[in-house]
Design a protein around this motif. Structure first.
Motif, PDB file in Angstrom:
ATOM      1  N   THR A  64     -25.080  66.070 -30.748  1.00 28.88           N
ATOM      2  CA  THR A  64     -23.920  66.365 -31.209  1.00 28.88           C
ATOM      3  C   THR A  64     -22.894  66.170 -30.031  1.00 28.88           C
ATOM      4  OG1 THR A  64     -24.762  68.202 -32.282  1.00 28.88           O
ATOM      5  CG2 THR A  64     -22.381  68.525 -31.940  1.00 28.88           C
ATOM      6  N   PHE A  65     -21.911  65.967 -30.387  1.00 26.57           N
ATOM      7  CA  PHE A  65     -20.458  65.629 -29.372  1.00 26.57           C
ATOM      8  C   PHE A  65     -19.390  66.449 -29.600  1.00 26.57           C
ATOM      9  CE2 PHE A  65     -23.156  61.861 -30.223  1.00 26.57           C
ATOM     10  CZ  PHE A  65     -23.341  61.418 -28.637  1.00 26.57           C
ATOM     11  N   ARG A  66     -18.602  66.887 -28.444  1.00 26.16           N
ATOM     12  CA  ARG A  66     -17.262  67.245 -28.644  1.00 26.16           C
ATOM     13  C   ARG A  66     -16.407  66.537 -27.943  1.00 26.16           C
ATOM     14  NH1 ARG A  66     -17.593  72.157 -24.795  1.00 26.16           N
ATOM     15  NH2 ARG A  66     -18.647  73.156 -26.481  1.00 26.16           N
ATOM     16  N   VAL A  67     -15.395  65.975 -28.763  1.00 29.20           N
ATOM     17  CA  VAL A  67     -14.461  64.787 -28.409  1.00 29.20           C
ATOM     18  C   VAL A  67     -13.077  65.572 -28.169  1.00 29.20           C
ATOM     19  CG1 VAL A  67     -13.699  62.463 -28.997  1.00 29.20           C
ATOM     20  CG2 VAL A  67     -15.859  63.274 -30.195  1.00 29.20           C
ATOM     21  N   THR A  96     -20.655  61.621 -16.116  1.00 29.39           N
ATOM     22  CA  THR A  96     -21.129  62.741 -15.075  1.00 29.39           C
ATOM     23  C   THR A  96     -21.744  63.848 -15.983  1.00 29.39           C
ATOM     24  OG1 THR A  96     -19.016  63.810 -15.965  1.00 29.39           O
ATOM     25  CG2 THR A  96     -18.779  62.073 -13.881  1.00 29.39           C
ATOM     26  N   GLU A  97     -22.764  64.312 -15.034  1.00 26.89           N
ATOM     27  CA  GLU A  97     -23.638  65.460 -15.741  1.00 26.89           C
ATOM     28  C   GLU A  97     -22.465  66.789 -15.864  1.00 26.89           C
ATOM     29  OE1 GLU A  97     -26.661  65.280 -16.384  1.00 26.89           O
ATOM     30  OE2 GLU A  97     -26.738  63.198 -15.717  1.00 26.89           O
ATOM     31  N   GLY A  98     -22.881  67.498 -16.815  1.00 24.12           N
ATOM     32  CA  GLY A  98     -22.269  68.796 -17.079  1.00 24.12           C
ATOM     33  C   GLY A  98     -20.938  68.511 -17.705  1.00 24.12           C
ATOM     34  N   GLY A  99     -20.189  69.641 -17.735  1.00 26.69           N
ATOM     35  CA  GLY A  99     -18.797  69.395 -18.391  1.00 26.69           C
ATOM     36  C   GLY A  99     -18.053  70.796 -18.351  1.00 26.69           C
ATOM     37  N   SER A 100     -17.394  71.017 -19.397  1.00 22.44           N
ATOM     38  CA  SER A 100     -16.614  72.266 -19.594  1.00 22.44           C
ATOM     39  C   SER A 100     -17.218  73.400 -19.553  1.00 22.44           C
ATOM     40  CB  SER A 100     -15.173  72.100 -20.553  1.00 22.44           C
ATOM     41  OG  SER A 100     -15.978  72.124 -21.949  1.00 22.44           O
ATOM     42  N   ASP A 101     -18.197  73.559 -19.922  1.00 21.64           N
ATOM     43  CA  ASP A 101     -19.045  74.791 -20.276  1.00 21.64           C
ATOM     44  C   ASP A 101     -20.309  74.239 -20.010  1.00 21.64           C
ATOM     45  OD1 ASP A 101     -20.419  74.135 -22.849  1.00 21.64           O
ATOM     46  OD2 ASP A 101     -18.235  74.492 -23.591  1.00 21.64           O
ATOM     47  N   ALA A 102     -21.495  75.406 -20.024  1.00 25.20           N
ATOM     48  CA  ALA A 102     -22.902  75.364 -19.731  1.00 25.20           C
ATOM     49  C   ALA A 102     -23.638  74.476 -20.805  1.00 25.20           C
ATOM     50  CB  ALA A 102     -23.554  76.659 -19.524  1.00 25.20           C
ATOM     51  N   ASN A 103     -23.141  74.503 -21.917  1.00 24.62           N
ATOM     52  CA  ASN A 103     -23.757  73.788 -23.019  1.00 24.62           C
ATOM     53  C   ASN A 103     -23.532  72.260 -23.112  1.00 24.62           C
ATOM     54  OD1 ASN A 103     -25.223  73.888 -25.472  1.00 24.62           O
ATOM     55  ND2 ASN A 103     -23.242  73.748 -26.789  1.00 24.62           N
ATOM     56  N   VAL A 104     -22.703  72.059 -22.101  1.00 26.16           N
ATOM     57  CA  VAL A 104     -22.243  70.445 -22.178  1.00 26.16           C
ATOM     58  C   VAL A 104     -23.658  69.651 -21.160  1.00 26.16           C
ATOM     59  CG1 VAL A 104     -21.056  68.325 -21.176  1.00 26.16           C
ATOM     60  CG2 VAL A 104     -19.780  70.946 -22.280  1.00 26.16           C
ATOM     61  N   LEU A 140     -23.139  67.426 -26.220  1.00 26.44           N
ATOM     62  CA  LEU A 140     -23.673  68.819 -26.155  1.00 26.44           C
ATOM     63  C   LEU A 140     -25.471  69.235 -26.104  1.00 26.44           C
ATOM     64  CD1 LEU A 140     -21.264  70.645 -28.586  1.00 26.44           C
ATOM     65  CD2 LEU A 140     -20.865  70.148 -26.243  1.00 26.44           C
ATOM     66  N   ILE A 141     -25.597  70.259 -25.445  1.00 23.60           N
ATOM     67  CA  ILE A 141     -27.162  70.472 -25.504  1.00 23.60           C
ATOM     68  C   ILE A 141     -27.582  70.850 -26.698  1.00 23.60           C
ATOM     69  CG2 ILE A 141     -28.886  71.903 -24.359  1.00 23.60           C
ATOM     70  CD1 ILE A 141     -27.194  71.854 -21.821  1.00 23.60           C
ATOM     71  N   GLN A 142     -26.814  71.952 -27.210  1.00 23.15           N
ATOM     72  CA  GLN A 142     -26.994  72.280 -28.608  1.00 23.15           C
ATOM     73  C   GLN A 142     -25.735  72.513 -29.630  1.00 23.15           C
ATOM     74  OE1 GLN A 142     -28.561  76.488 -27.930  1.00 23.15           O
ATOM     75  NE2 GLN A 142     -30.606  75.452 -28.012  1.00 23.15           N
ATOM     76  N   ASN A 143     -25.749  72.171 -30.667  1.00 21.06           N
ATOM     77  CA  ASN A 143     -24.816  72.297 -31.596  1.00 21.06           C
ATOM     78  C   ASN A 143     -24.153  73.765 -31.710  1.00 21.06           C
ATOM     79  OD1 ASN A 143     -22.708  71.871 -33.645  1.00 21.06           O
ATOM     80  ND2 ASN A 143     -23.856  70.754 -34.879  1.00 21.06           N
ATOM     81  N   ASP A 144     -23.128  73.939 -31.028  1.00 21.17           N
ATOM     82  CA  ASP A 144     -22.641  75.465 -31.029  1.00 21.17           C
ATOM     83  C   ASP A 144     -21.828  75.470 -32.202  1.00 21.17           C
ATOM     84  OD1 ASP A 144     -20.538  73.611 -30.440  1.00 21.17           O
ATOM     85  OD2 ASP A 144     -19.991  74.557 -28.579  1.00 21.17           O
TER      86      ASP A 144
END
Length: 231
Positions: free
Chosen positions: A202-205, A119-127, A223-227
């Protein structure tokens, strides 16, 4: 000639005749004995030769029978060998068929696992997008007893978290950079920010603990960027 002289002459003649007859009879009897002995010797030789011939013939027959039995035994052995080879070949084919079926089943399972929900997007705008797969399983554990989450790189619990991140993203744990690994907001949960070495992706798992079975992936956010790299 006087009568007495005539009688003496007759008596001498008769004596000579009797002696000659005795001699003749002795010779004849001797010849008869010799003939009988010769007949006995010849008969013995004939019978003995027949016995030896029969024995030799019996020996030849027995040898032929033995050779025939040996050939039959070899033929039976060859037939048995062929039968065993046939059975072994059939067993091998059955094992290969079973292996192929297992490989097909594993391939089918992999196909199921490789078809996650994106799915598009996620828990915050950087996803950029969120990836979930209901087929994800716990990665297993060597730990026993009550579980306590440990965020220590030298701990077994930490290493098993890394295995769960690798499983969810497909990134080899030995080729992975872990930017962050911490609590996921509840007991027995964790979240890690990772990427493959040399890659900007980059991934947030997100993972959760299953008692007796280990860490299980819940979702992966690209992630769009590695926060974590910016901080």
């Amino acid at each position: 000639m006087k009568h007495d002289d005539y009688d003496n002459l007759n008596e001498g003649t008769r004596s000579r005749i009797r002696a000659k007859r005795r001699k003749t009879n002795l010779i004849l009897n001797s010849l008869i004995v010799v003939v009988i002995l010769l007949i006995g010797i010849v008969s013995f030789n004939i019978f003995f030769s027949n016995d030896e011939g029969a024995a030799d013939q019996n020996g030849v027959v027995a040898e032929k029978d033995q050779d025939a039995a040996s050939r039959d035994k070899k033929e039976d052995s060859k037939d048995a060998g062929k039968k065993e080879d046939s059975q072994e070949s059939g067993k091998k084919e059955a094992d290969e068929s079973e292996s192929e079926e297992e490989a097909d089943e594993e391939s089918a399972e992999e196909e199921e696992l490789s078809d996650p929900i994106v799915t598009e997007g996620g828990s915050d705008a950087n996803v950029k997008q969120t990836i979930e797969n209901p087929e994800w399983k716990p990665v297993g554990t060597t730990q026993s007893g009550e579980h306590t989450t440990v965020f220590d790189q030298n701990a077994v619990d930490w290493q098993e978290m890394i295995l769960a991140y690798s499983y969810a993203t497909g990134i080899d744990k030995d080729n992975m950079t872990v930017w962050f690994n911490g609590n996921g907001g509840a007991p027995n949960t964790a979240v890690g920010t990772i990427s493959e070495k040399g890659s900007d992706q980059t991934f947030r798992v997100w993972i959760e603990w299953v008692d007796g079975e280990g860490w299980k992936p819940v979702k992966v956010e690209e992630l769009i960027q590695n926060d974590q790299k910016q901080s």
